[in-house]
Scaffold this active site. Sequence first.
Site, PDB file in Angstrom:
ATOM      1  N   ASP A   1     -37.145 -12.137  -8.523  1.00  0.00           N
ATOM      2  CA  ASP A   1     -36.614 -12.583  -9.813  1.00  0.00           C
ATOM      3  C   ASP A   1     -36.236 -11.404 -10.787  1.00  0.00           C
ATOM      4  O   ASP A   1     -36.834 -10.184 -10.326  1.00  0.00           O
ATOM      5  CB  ASP A   1     -37.384 -13.414 -10.546  1.00  0.00           C
ATOM      6  CG  ASP A   1     -37.603 -14.792 -10.040  1.00  0.00           C
ATOM      7  OD1 ASP A   1     -36.743 -15.121  -9.293  1.00  0.00           O
ATOM      8  OD2 ASP A   1     -38.528 -15.530 -10.181  1.00  0.00           O
TER       9      ASP A   1
HETATM   10  N1  URA Z   1     -41.445 -16.239  -6.653  1.00  0.00           N
HETATM   11  C1  URA Z   1     -41.031 -16.261  -7.854  1.00  0.00           C
HETATM   12  O1  URA Z   1     -41.467 -17.492  -8.730  1.00  0.00           O
HETATM   13  N2  URA Z   1     -40.268 -15.244  -8.208  1.00  0.00           N
HETATM   14  C2  URA Z   1     -40.111 -14.198  -7.379  1.00  0.00           C
HETATM   15  O2  URA Z   1     -39.598 -13.158  -7.657  1.00  0.00           O
HETATM   16  C3  URA Z   1     -40.518 -14.453  -5.964  1.00  0.00           C
HETATM   17  C4  URA Z   1     -41.352 -15.429  -5.571  1.00  0.00           C
END
Ligand code: URA
Length: 236
Positions: free
Chosen positions: A101
């Site tokens: 993310d």
């Molecule tokens: N899980 C998440 O919620 N975000 C990420 O970036 C990776 C795994």
Amino acid sequence: MERLQKVIAASGYTSRRKAEELILAGKVRVNGKTIYELGTKVNESDDIFVDGKLINKQIKEYYLLNKPRNVITSTTDDKNRETVVDLIKTTKRIYPVGRLDYDTTGALLLTNDGELTNILTHPSNNVDKVYIAKIKGLIGKDQLKTLERGVLIDNVKTSRSKARIMKYDKKTDSSIVELIIHEGRNHQVKRMFEAIGYEVLKLKRERYAFLDLTGLKSGEYRKLNPKEVKKLYSLK
Ligand code: URA
């Protein structure tokens, strides 16, 4: 992206018409998968085999990046935000394997090797993804067990994972939890915690398969060595 038959013809292997015949006859594989559709689009980093012969040999590159916050895991962004690819100096068309993310940091692999990407992202392959999550509140052993057994995300249960508490900070009322998962669903870690009533305040991926962040500060990256690439291939 270009049409498969055009790329085969452009390689000098044969004419476009003959390339179409070869596709229909099941003689063409892209990244290990036989393709029968004439309109299939490919890009320069896809491996194209005709009659078992690789027709567009590319130099493959593999990078491990310690992704900083506020960088998007994508090759382009319509809002003109910085992408993970912008951080890496290369002339090759590399792309990220899976996704972190915008506000998640840590280990991210980038490559132009489509075959390896398929291996690593295939759900049946047990690639460890080790996350360190800072969550709001105190979490108990029972809740961690629930996470490990699997929780529902979009009505589909997550596969078995491993969770352990590393620290609880009374002052900020927050816990640090290590969670090891093998899938790569959208916002998976945040949604797993959400499913048991916890909010993730901060998230970092500490390890991807056997690749950790040793020697890499935020925003830094390194090339993988051939041994590491071979080891990733062996995860199939
Ligand atoms: N899980 C998440 O919620 N975000 C990420 O970036 C990776 C795994």
